[in-house]
Scaffold this motif. Structure first.
Motif, short mmCIF file in Angstrom:
data_model
loop_
_atom_site.label_atom_id
_atom_site.label_comp_id
_atom_site.label_asym_id
_atom_site.label_seq_id
_atom_site.Cartn_x
_atom_site.Cartn_y
_atom_site.Cartn_z
N ARG A 28 0.82 -1.20 0.00
CA ARG A 28 0.00 0.00 0.00
C ARG A 28 0.86 1.26 0.00
NH1 ARG A 28 -3.85 1.87 4.83
NH2 ARG A 28 -1.95 3.07 5.19
N ASP A 29 1.90 1.26 0.87
CA ASP A 29 2.76 2.46 0.98
C ASP A 29 3.91 2.44 -0.02
OD1 ASP A 29 1.13 2.89 3.14
OD2 ASP A 29 2.73 2.84 4.66
N ARG A 30 4.06 1.33 -0.74
CA ARG A 30 5.20 1.16 -1.65
C ARG A 30 6.52 1.50 -0.95
NH1 ARG A 30 3.87 -0.24 -6.39
NH2 ARG A 30 5.78 0.46 -7.41
N SER A 31 6.63 1.01 0.29
CA SER A 31 7.81 1.26 1.13
C SER A 31 8.15 0.01 1.92
CB SER A 31 7.54 2.38 2.13
OG SER A 31 7.08 3.53 1.49
N PHE A 32 9.37 -0.07 2.37
CA PHE A 32 9.81 -1.22 3.17
C PHE A 32 10.89 -0.77 4.15
CE2 PHE A 32 13.98 -2.25 1.22
CZ PHE A 32 13.93 -1.41 0.11
N LEU A 33 11.29 -1.69 5.02
CA LEU A 33 12.29 -1.39 6.04
C LEU A 33 13.64 -2.01 5.69
CD1 LEU A 33 10.13 -2.11 9.24
CD2 LEU A 33 10.58 0.11 8.16
N ALA A 34 14.69 -1.22 5.85
CA ALA A 34 16.05 -1.75 5.69
C ALA A 34 16.78 -1.53 7.01
CB ALA A 34 16.78 -1.04 4.55
N GLU A 35 17.31 -2.61 7.57
CA GLU A 35 17.83 -2.59 8.93
C GLU A 35 19.34 -2.79 8.95
OE1 GLU A 35 15.35 -5.30 11.28
OE2 GLU A 35 16.92 -5.24 12.81
N GLY A 36 20.01 -2.10 9.84
CA GLY A 36 21.45 -2.31 10.03
C GLY A 36 22.29 -1.38 9.18
N ALA A 131 16.00 -16.55 -0.54
CA ALA A 131 15.84 -15.60 -1.64
C ALA A 131 16.87 -14.48 -1.53
CB ALA A 131 14.42 -15.03 -1.65
N GLY A 132 17.04 -13.93 -0.32
CA GLY A 132 18.02 -12.86 -0.13
C GLY A 132 19.44 -13.34 -0.38
N THR A 133 19.72 -14.59 0.01
CA THR A 133 21.07 -15.13 -0.21
C THR A 133 21.33 -15.31 -1.70
OG1 THR A 133 20.94 -16.24 1.93
CG2 THR A 133 22.64 -17.01 0.44
N TYR A 156 10.93 -7.60 -0.49
CA TYR A 156 10.99 -6.60 0.57
C TYR A 156 10.70 -7.18 1.95
CZ TYR A 156 10.91 -3.51 -3.46
OH TYR A 156 11.21 -2.90 -4.63
N ASN A 157 10.47 -8.49 2.02
CA ASN A 157 10.37 -9.18 3.31
C ASN A 157 11.65 -8.89 4.11
OD1 ASN A 157 11.22 -11.54 4.99
ND2 ASN A 157 9.15 -12.25 4.50
N GLY A 158 11.51 -8.58 5.38
CA GLY A 158 12.66 -8.19 6.20
C GLY A 158 13.81 -9.18 6.19
N LYS A 159 13.48 -10.46 6.25
CA LYS A 159 14.53 -11.49 6.24
C LYS A 159 15.27 -11.51 4.91
CE LYS A 159 13.05 -15.06 9.47
NZ LYS A 159 12.41 -16.37 9.60
N CYS A 160 14.52 -11.27 3.83
CA CYS A 160 15.14 -11.26 2.50
C CYS A 160 16.07 -10.05 2.36
CB CYS A 160 14.05 -11.26 1.43
SG CYS A 160 14.69 -11.25 -0.25
N ARG A 162 17.59 -8.47 4.74
CA ARG A 162 18.78 -8.69 5.56
C ARG A 162 19.73 -9.69 4.91
NH1 ARG A 162 15.08 -8.47 9.42
NH2 ARG A 162 15.04 -10.69 9.89
N ALA A 163 19.18 -10.82 4.41
CA ALA A 163 20.04 -11.85 3.81
C ALA A 163 20.72 -11.32 2.55
CB ALA A 163 19.23 -13.10 3.49
N SER A 164 20.11 -10.34 1.88
CA SER A 164 20.72 -9.81 0.65
C SER A 164 21.95 -8.95 0.97
CB SER A 164 19.71 -9.01 -0.17
OG SER A 164 19.70 -7.65 0.19
N ALA A 165 22.11 -8.57 2.23
CA ALA A 165 23.30 -7.83 2.68
C ALA A 165 23.59 -6.62 1.80
CB ALA A 165 24.52 -8.77 2.74
N GLY A 166 22.54 -5.89 1.43
CA GLY A 166 22.72 -4.67 0.64
C GLY A 166 22.54 -4.86 -0.85
N SER A 167 22.56 -6.11 -1.31
CA SER A 167 22.50 -6.35 -2.76
C SER A 167 21.18 -5.93 -3.39
CB SER A 167 22.79 -7.82 -3.07
OG SER A 167 24.14 -8.12 -2.77
N LEU A 168 20.12 -5.87 -2.59
CA LEU A 168 18.83 -5.38 -3.10
C LEU A 168 18.99 -3.98 -3.70
CD1 LEU A 168 15.71 -5.60 -3.35
CD2 LEU A 168 15.54 -4.86 -0.97
#
Lengths: 277, 277
Positions: A28-36, A131-133, A156-160, A162-168
């Motif tokens: 809906r917001d076309r937004s997501f969280l990036a942590e760390g 998926a993130g890996t 944009y799932n939080g675990k994905c 994080r696992a992408s380690a910035g590659s997203l």
């Protein structure tokens, strides 16, 4: 340290960010969280992606350059108490930096261009960590883009994230297209479409990977469906030399993507080839 | 279905099995838990490993051949209620089969023999999921053995056992030796010891991997310590062609182990070599 601190987990901005842990609100917001720090740093390197940055006083000292970069870009920085950060973060030991980001994916047409040499397609990948890996490995192997089809987990799932380690934030990611549409677009753009599946008659050692290639990766438990195997130009398996039944999906993907990278670079006059035994 | 069912989570046998989720009790009893049909099947394929098998009535029907094999081998089969299984299992959706197994590791001397061609060493791997995934990849790549040094996670940790997908029962695993002792033994046995680390001057594409090789894998966050890099014959990094900072530890290990497998098999007259671009 100057400035006030958000200490109420019920404050509207905290609640608005917190609900981005749910896909419906992200869409809906076309937004997501990036942590760390790593993810936030990579997000800030792109124009117009970070909407706001939550930080703790401690993280603001430890990662001063990140917070400085956000302020310099005119991004609101919201200092929170440790308790509020714990509420926002999805990790057990939050690192005190969390950015609300705008969606970064691109249309399929921009992810698959005529000069693409290596593309990874996640066809039925359901585990966000896997998926993130795969996204991280595709980036490392120099892939041009990654496609999450409509049957795969949300990138944009939080675990994905994080696992992408910035590659997203590093390479074009497309999401939501049906797999048949993605395959058609890849073929039309001149890529050979290889399905990675234990059912393949050919192994990774048997195929010439020097041309432009798209790899399709399937489900953790049951691989790829029959109709998808038929859509691909070839079905290729990673050879099993020992007694394991199969490989973990993300490790199999890394082995395939690196095999392509090595072949393609060995074929290019500017890169050193593999030294042969 | 005949026979009585364990319905009390406080029954002594349930409690004795349950405490094997803790390392101190595993070390005391020299036993661990293997969960799910795949792990239990692989454990039963070895003599004298499974001590007892917990099962639910439902799993007993679904995996009749496994339960039959256990009974045929004279192994006590304990039927439990779903509630007791949920107490014993460490997964969110237990599959209804759980074996108490005797330790299966071997002394370092048996894991590293003079004819070993490929060995994986987990030097400072702390995440049990990563460790189990490396074990599975080493098995798939045809490694002769895997060494968990004393600074790595316990191979009998439930998450590690599950991530290994049965490979813990497939190849010799040594555990508990200091890394210097493991490296000395590997060198003495004629293996070239390569440390996989982002600090390596050589990349995987630069090194001749045709000879007997041991790979040392380090910590998820900080790689390998300086003194360990000095112990190795060479430090080798997986090349990063894109913008990722690094690879996930388990995927990097799979890429290294498969590069070795491919080189070694290409050098052997009985196996097909890689087709070159």
């Amino acid at each position: 340290m100057a400035g006030s601190e958000l200490t109420n987990i019920k404050s509207p901005r905290v609640k608005a960010a917190r609900r981005l842990t749910k896909r419906a609100f992200r869409d809906r917001d076309r937004s997501f969280l990036a942590e760390g720090p790593q993810a936030v740093r990579e997000a800030l390197a792109l124009d117009d992606v970070v909407v706001e940055l939550f930080t703790t006083a401690e993280a603001e000292l430890r990662h001063a350059e990140i917070v400085f970069a956000a302020r310099a870009a005119g991004i609101p920085v919201l200092r929170t108490s440790g308790e509020v950060m714990a509420e926002l973060a999805q990790t057990v030991t939050p690192q005190g930096l969390l950015a609300v980001c705008r969606f970064v994916h691109v249309p399929l047409e921009r992810a698959v261009t005529a000069d693409a040499r290596l593309v990874a397609v996640l066809a039925h990948v359901r585990d966000p960590g896997n998926a993130g890996t795969v996204l991280r490995s595709a980036d490392a192997a120099g892939a041009d883009s990654v496609i999450f089809t409509d049957a795969s987990v949300d990138p944009y799932n939080g675990k994905c994230v994080r696992a992408s380690a910035g590659s997203l934030f590093h390479l074009p990611v497309a999401t939501g297209a049906p797999v048949a549409q993605a395959v058609a677009k890849l073929k039309e753009s001149g890529l050979r479409v290889l399905a990675a599946d234990g059912a393949g008659k050919q192994t990774l050692d048997d195929v010439d990977l020097s041309g432009p290639t798209a790899w399709i990766f399937g489900n953790e438990a049951w691989g790829l469906p029959e109709e998808l195997l038929r859509l691909a130009d070839d079905v290729v398996r990673v050879p099993i030399y020992g007694r394991a039944e199969s490989l973990n999906l993300a490790t199999a993907a890394a082995v395939c993507l690196y095999a392509s990278a090595r072949f393609q670079r060995a074929g290019s006059p500017s890169a050193p080839g593999p030294r042969l035994p």
